[in-house]
Scaffold this motif. Structure first.
Motif, short mmCIF file in Angstrom:
data_model
loop_
_atom_site.label_atom_id
_atom_site.label_comp_id
_atom_site.label_asym_id
_atom_site.label_seq_id
_atom_site.Cartn_x
_atom_site.Cartn_y
_atom_site.Cartn_z
N ILE A 18 0.81 -1.22 0.00
CA ILE A 18 0.00 0.00 0.00
C ILE A 18 0.85 1.27 0.00
N THR A 19 2.15 1.17 0.18
CA THR A 19 2.94 2.41 0.24
C THR A 19 4.03 2.51 -0.83
N LYS A 20 4.23 1.45 -1.63
CA LYS A 20 5.43 1.42 -2.49
C LYS A 20 5.45 2.48 -3.59
N ILE A 33 7.50 7.49 5.27
CA ILE A 33 7.37 6.07 5.59
C ILE A 33 8.71 5.36 5.39
N GLY A 34 9.01 4.40 6.27
CA GLY A 34 10.17 3.54 6.02
C GLY A 34 11.24 3.58 7.08
N ASP A 35 11.10 4.43 8.08
CA ASP A 35 12.07 4.38 9.19
C ASP A 35 11.29 4.14 10.48
N ASP A 36 11.98 4.23 11.62
CA ASP A 36 11.29 4.00 12.89
C ASP A 36 10.31 5.12 13.21
N THR A 93 -0.69 10.44 9.67
CA THR A 93 -0.36 9.03 9.84
C THR A 93 -1.68 8.26 9.88
N VAL A 94 -1.63 7.01 9.47
CA VAL A 94 -2.84 6.18 9.40
C VAL A 94 -2.55 4.84 10.08
N SER A 95 -3.30 4.51 11.10
CA SER A 95 -3.12 3.21 11.75
C SER A 95 -4.37 2.36 11.59
N LEU A 96 -4.14 1.09 11.33
CA LEU A 96 -5.24 0.18 11.02
C LEU A 96 -5.21 -1.05 11.91
N ALA A 97 -6.39 -1.48 12.35
CA ALA A 97 -6.55 -2.82 12.91
C ALA A 97 -7.55 -3.52 11.98
N LEU A 110 -9.31 1.08 0.27
CA LEU A 110 -9.32 2.06 1.36
C LEU A 110 -8.23 3.10 1.14
N TYR A 111 -7.04 2.63 0.75
CA TYR A 111 -5.91 3.54 0.55
C TYR A 111 -6.07 4.41 -0.70
N ARG A 112 -6.84 3.95 -1.67
CA ARG A 112 -7.11 4.83 -2.82
C ARG A 112 -7.82 6.10 -2.33
N ASP A 124 0.95 14.92 3.20
CA ASP A 124 1.72 13.70 2.96
C ASP A 124 1.33 12.62 3.96
N LEU A 125 1.25 11.39 3.49
CA LEU A 125 1.12 10.24 4.40
C LEU A 125 2.55 9.88 4.82
N ILE A 126 2.84 9.97 6.13
CA ILE A 126 4.23 9.78 6.55
C ILE A 126 4.43 8.58 7.47
N GLY A 127 3.37 7.80 7.69
CA GLY A 127 3.58 6.61 8.53
C GLY A 127 2.29 6.10 9.11
N GLY A 128 2.43 5.15 10.01
CA GLY A 128 1.25 4.58 10.63
C GLY A 128 1.60 3.28 11.29
N ASP A 129 0.61 2.47 11.55
CA ASP A 129 0.84 1.16 12.12
C ASP A 129 -0.24 0.23 11.61
N THR A 130 0.09 -1.05 11.52
CA THR A 130 -0.84 -2.02 10.97
C THR A 130 -0.86 -3.24 11.87
N THR A 131 -2.07 -3.65 12.25
CA THR A 131 -2.18 -4.82 13.11
C THR A 131 -3.48 -5.54 12.78
P1 ADP Z 1 7.75 -0.47 13.37
O1 ADP Z 1 8.05 -1.91 13.57
O2 ADP Z 1 8.93 0.45 13.60
O3 ADP Z 1 6.49 -0.03 14.06
P2 ADP Z 1 6.35 -0.96 10.96
O4 ADP Z 1 6.86 -2.18 10.35
O5 ADP Z 1 5.08 -1.03 11.74
O6 ADP Z 1 7.51 -0.28 11.81
O7 ADP Z 1 6.17 0.13 9.83
C1 ADP Z 1 7.13 0.32 8.82
C2 ADP Z 1 6.90 1.67 8.19
O8 ADP Z 1 5.63 1.68 7.56
C3 ADP Z 1 6.90 2.83 9.19
O9 ADP Z 1 7.44 3.95 8.53
C4 ADP Z 1 5.44 3.02 9.46
O10 ADP Z 1 5.18 4.36 9.84
C5 ADP Z 1 4.81 2.68 8.12
N1 ADP Z 1 3.44 2.13 8.24
C6 ADP Z 1 3.04 1.04 8.95
N2 ADP Z 1 1.71 0.82 8.81
C7 ADP Z 1 1.25 1.81 8.01
C8 ADP Z 1 -0.04 2.15 7.49
N3 ADP Z 1 -1.14 1.45 7.78
N4 ADP Z 1 -0.13 3.24 6.68
C9 ADP Z 1 0.96 3.95 6.39
N5 ADP Z 1 2.19 3.70 6.83
C10 ADP Z 1 2.37 2.63 7.63
#
Ligand code: ADP
Ligand code: MG
Length: 344
Positions: A18-20, A33-36, A93-97, A110-112, A124-131
């Motif tokens: 979804i981010t490439k 996206i892509g660092d800690d 940032t966008v976090s999803l469960a 959803l990401y479209r 800009d979308l700059i990060g998030g978390d996915t679970t």
């Molecule tokens: P970490 O283990 O450090 O939490 P992740 O593997 O969860 O890192 O995430 C890798 C990268 O992808 C991070 O830059 C994070 O912000 C981004 N990312 C994770 N989930 C999403 C998401 N649902 N949408 C956008 N970016 C995401």
């Protein structure tokens, strides 16, 4: 449609997918996206942050919410909070469960919507978390913006004598939701029937694909106008007026006849046997801006697009009152959308 189980890609594969193809465009995004963690340049600005959490079954219903619209709306409602500070959102940032009911293709859809909102609003979308989740979908969006110290508009700055204004019209989104709920119930009992929405495109659009008032903030900047207080209308005009009154230690009067309500909204309210002004006051999800201005700035707003003067800020002891068209006075109450009260 093709269905790929999320399990076949795994969490990292899904994030990658979804981010490439995404590239940030904002100058202030140093690392996306892509660092800690992401890194934002904020020079002389104040950083403005807002978060929302949307839970399936509480805040949205998958039976009538297209995924792309859901993504778009989840972003827009957050940006609206940043605009309501008279600030400019720059990153999210966008976090999803996600439960296993959702496929990779569903999350891509959803990401479209999320990416479309980013493009439309210049964030800009700059990060998030996915679970994963055991049941349903949860989406949390955090918006980060820039504000200038002396231009931020808080809820607590309204002064007696200020004019109360709203952008755009109210009540339409609430009636759009009533329509969707009505058709959902008809469909439950009669799956062979097709939903009937004719002539109500505006109401559905306001509910399913709302917009945040970036344009209003831009008009303020151009006119060098700083509202004395501001809030976005997510829970209904009545509830937001009471927030400003409480925070600012003031009262308010609102002229019923000045509250902007579209003809389509008006007609739908009558069909649902509701009072249009009640829909405007208690409906919510309009994502318009409610703000107060010093009367000396009246000339500035007079020539702005889509701004309506609905009343005046008065002393706290006079309360928050609606002056009806019939000449009556009603206390304004906060019968906004209370998600908690829907629990059974
Ligand atoms: P970490 O283990 O450090 O939490 P992740 O593997 O969860 O890192 O995430 C890798 C990268 O992808 C991070 O830059 C994070 O912000 C981004 N990312 C994770 N989930 C999403 C998401 N649902 N949408 C956008 N970016 C995401
Ligand atoms: Mg993570």
């Amino acid at each position: 449609m093709k269905r790929t189980e999320i399990g076949t890609l795994g969490e990292f594969g899904l994030i990658e997918k979804i981010t490439k193809d995404y590239k940030p465009t904002q100058k202030s995004t140093i690392k996306g996206i892509g660092d800690d963690a992401a890194v934002i340049e904020n020079s002389n600005f104040k950083t403005v942050v807002s978060t929302d959490l949307l839970v399936e079954g509480i805040h949205f219903d998958m039976t009538y919410t297209p995924l792309k619209h859901l993504g778009y709306k989840a972003v827009v409602v957050n940006l609206s909070d940043i605009y309501a500070m008279n600030a400019t959102p720059k990153q999210i940032t966008v976090s999803l469960a996600i439960s296993s009911r959702f496929s990779v293709e569903a999350i891509e859809e959803l990401y479209r919507g999320i990416y479309l909102a980013c493009e439309m609003y210049g964030v800009d979308l700059i990060g998030g978390d996915t679970t994963s989740s055991q049941k349903g979908l949860m989406i949390s969006v955090t918006a980060i913006g820039q504000g200038e110290t002396d231009k931020l508009a808080y809820r607590d700055g309204a002064k007696v004598g200020d004019l109360l204004c709203v952008s755009g019209d109210l009540g339409a989104s609430f009636l759009g939701l009533q329509l969707l709920e009505r058709e959902k119930h008809i469909y439950k009992d009669h799956p062979e029937m097709q939903p009937v929405f004719d002539g109500n495109d505006y109401l559905l659009k306001r509910q399913l694909k709302p917009e945040a008032r970036k344009d209003i903030i831009e008009q303020f900047a151009k006119a060098k106008l700083v509202p004395t207080s501001m809030i976005d209308i997510s829970d209904g005009l009545g509830s937001e007026i009471l927030h400003i009154c409480k925070s600012s230690g003031v009262g308010a009067f609102v002229e019923e006849g000045q509250v902007p309500i579209q003809e389509e909204t008006y007609q739908a309210a009558i069909k649902f046997k509701m009072d249009p002004i009640t829909c405007a006051l208690s409906g919510g999800e309009d994502y318009e801006l409610l703000f107060s201005i010093d009367p000396k700035d009246l000339e500035k707003v007079r020539f702005m697009n889509d701004i309506y003067i609905i009343g005046e800020v008065v002393e706290a002891k006079d309360g928050a009152i609606l002056h009806t068209k019939g000449g009556n006075r009603h206390p304004i109450s906060a019968q906004g959308w209370k998600h908690f009260s829907q629990e059974k």
